[in-house]
Design an enzyme around this catalytic site. Structure first.
Site, PDB file in Angstrom:
ATOM      1  N   LYS A 138     -54.590  48.602  75.538  1.00 16.99           N
ATOM      2  CA  LYS A 138     -54.076  49.550  74.531  1.00 16.99           C
ATOM      3  C   LYS A 138     -54.647  50.951  74.723  1.00 16.99           C
ATOM      4  O   LYS A 138     -53.914  51.921  74.634  1.00 16.99           O
ATOM      5  CB  LYS A 138     -54.439  49.083  73.104  1.00 16.99           C
ATOM      6  N   ARG A 156     -63.991  38.156  69.021  1.00 14.82           N
ATOM      7  CA  ARG A 156     -63.003  39.226  68.860  1.00 14.82           C
ATOM      8  C   ARG A 156     -61.590  38.690  69.094  1.00 14.82           C
ATOM      9  O   ARG A 156     -60.644  39.057  68.385  1.00 14.82           O
ATOM     10  CB  ARG A 156     -63.299  40.385  69.821  1.00 14.82           C
ATOM     11  N   ARG A 215     -54.722  46.245  61.947  1.00 20.62           N
ATOM     12  CA  ARG A 215     -55.216  44.977  62.487  1.00 20.62           C
ATOM     13  C   ARG A 215     -55.061  43.844  61.485  1.00 20.62           C
ATOM     14  O   ARG A 215     -55.392  42.708  61.806  1.00 20.62           O
ATOM     15  CB  ARG A 215     -56.698  45.114  62.827  1.00 20.62           C
ATOM     16  N   ARG A 259     -66.128  44.467  81.921  1.00 21.88           N
ATOM     17  CA  ARG A 259     -66.465  45.853  81.566  1.00 21.88           C
ATOM     18  C   ARG A 259     -67.730  45.853  80.725  1.00 21.88           C
ATOM     19  O   ARG A 259     -67.995  44.943  79.976  1.00 21.88           O
ATOM     20  CB  ARG A 259     -65.304  46.551  80.853  1.00 21.88           C
ATOM     21  N   ARG A 286     -69.682  46.851  77.898  1.00 24.80           N
ATOM     22  CA  ARG A 286     -69.778  47.487  76.582  1.00 24.80           C
ATOM     23  C   ARG A 286     -70.723  46.638  75.754  1.00 24.80           C
ATOM     24  O   ARG A 286     -70.726  45.412  75.877  1.00 24.80           O
ATOM     25  CB  ARG A 286     -68.397  47.557  75.940  1.00 24.80           C
TER      26      ARG A 286
HETATM   27  P1  AMP Z   1     -61.474  48.265  69.490  1.00 22.27           P
HETATM   28  O1  AMP Z   1     -62.117  49.264  70.385  1.00 22.27           O
HETATM   29  O2  AMP Z   1     -60.140  48.683  68.975  1.00 22.27           O
HETATM   30  O3  AMP Z   1     -61.445  46.888  70.081  1.00 22.27           O
HETATM   31  O4  AMP Z   1     -62.402  48.172  68.185  1.00 22.27           O
HETATM   32  C1  AMP Z   1     -63.776  47.859  68.283  1.00 22.27           C
HETATM   33  C2  AMP Z   1     -64.277  47.303  66.964  1.00 22.27           C
HETATM   34  O5  AMP Z   1     -64.114  48.275  65.927  1.00 22.27           O
HETATM   35  C3  AMP Z   1     -63.545  46.086  66.447  1.00 22.27           C
HETATM   36  O6  AMP Z   1     -64.024  44.889  67.028  1.00 22.27           O
HETATM   37  C4  AMP Z   1     -63.837  46.149  64.965  1.00 22.27           C
HETATM   38  O7  AMP Z   1     -65.171  45.764  64.694  1.00 22.27           O
HETATM   39  C5  AMP Z   1     -63.738  47.656  64.706  1.00 22.27           C
HETATM   40  N1  AMP Z   1     -62.352  48.082  64.375  1.00 22.27           N
HETATM   41  C6  AMP Z   1     -61.559  48.913  65.110  1.00 22.27           C
HETATM   42  N2  AMP Z   1     -60.376  49.088  64.522  1.00 22.27           N
HETATM   43  C7  AMP Z   1     -60.405  48.350  63.381  1.00 22.27           C
HETATM   44  C8  AMP Z   1     -59.482  48.087  62.339  1.00 22.27           C
HETATM   45  N3  AMP Z   1     -58.239  48.619  62.364  1.00 22.27           N
HETATM   46  N4  AMP Z   1     -59.867  47.261  61.332  1.00 22.27           N
HETATM   47  C9  AMP Z   1     -61.091  46.718  61.300  1.00 22.27           C
HETATM   48  N5  AMP Z   1     -62.015  46.915  62.245  1.00 22.27           N
HETATM   49  C10 AMP Z   1     -61.684  47.712  63.288  1.00 22.27           C
END
Ligand code: AMP
Length: 196
Positions: free
Chosen positions: A21, A148, A96, A135, A137
């Site tokens: 994404k 996740r 989400r 990766r 992180r």
């Molecule tokens: P991402 O980089 O989009 O995978 O987001 C990393 C982390 O940020 C996720 O595992 C959640 O802990 C938090 N996060 C990001 N976007 C959201 C969202 N829309 N709702 C809730 N938590 C989020």
């Protein structure tokens, strides 16, 4: 009804962690001249800045759990009020949950906007795990990666059906080279208009 020839400018990218994404959001944003809005990046930045938001979300991010819907609605509404998002945005990582999908509709409604399309990047789960472990992180150790994915399956995957019912869903095979995925996204977006 919007003009049929207008380019989409309010787009959500939907997909599991590691589905590409972020990469596709950046490419698409460049093409459409609107910002890529990554809630994950915004939250990680808040943690790096040690802001009050960062302190609130740090442990959730590290554990692979979702931040609460109300906090996310505030973060996203503030971001979409920035001048650079006046013409549109590519949302990466939001919504989400079903509540977040409703919140997004309300946020856009207050600005007389609506979604043009929701692009789903589909990638097999084994590939997602391999990508995530490849990766580096902080939150990407295997236990967190699996958590996740589980959170995605349970909380986020139902949005695929929801947006299909809304007529907004565009499905793309995300298990291809980056450029091929980008071409598929472009093609998918050319296929139809949103609900405005
Ligand atoms: P991402 O980089 O989009 O995978 O987001 C990393 C982390 O940020 C996720 O595992 C959640 O802990 C938090 N996060 C990001 N976007 C959201 C969202 N829309 N709702 C809730 N938590 C989020």
């Amino acid at each position: 009804m919007g003009a049929a020839a207008e380019r989409p400018s309010c787009v959500v990218l939907l997909g599991a962690p590691g589905s590409g994404k972020g990469t596709q959001a950046a490419l698409l944003a460049g093409e459409l001249g609107v910002p890529a809005v990554s809630t994950g990046d915004m939250l990680r930045q808040a943690v790096a800045d040690s802001s009050p938001l960062g302190g609130q979300v740090e442990r959730l991010l590290a554990a692979g759990e979702l931040v609460d819907d109300r906090t996310m609605a505030r973060v996203v509404e503030e971001r979409l009020q920035q001048p650079d998002a006046a013409r549109g945005f590519i949302l990466d990582g939001y919504p989400r949950t079903r509540v977040q999908a409703d919140d997004l509709e309300a946020i856009l409604g207050r600005r007389s906007r609506c979604l043009d399309a929701v692009v789903r990047l589909a990638v097999p789960e084994a590939e997602l795990i391999a990508r995530a472990l490849g990766r580096k992180r902080a939150d990407d150790d295997e236990k967190v990666v699996r958590r996740r994915l589980e959170v995605y399956r349970r909380r986020t995957a139902p949005l695929v059906e929801y947006y299909r019912e809304q007529g907004l869903l565009r499905e793309v095979d995300g298990h291809q080279p980056v450029e091929a995925v980008a071409a598929s996204v472009r093609q998918a977006l050319a296929e139809g208009n949103g609900w405005c």
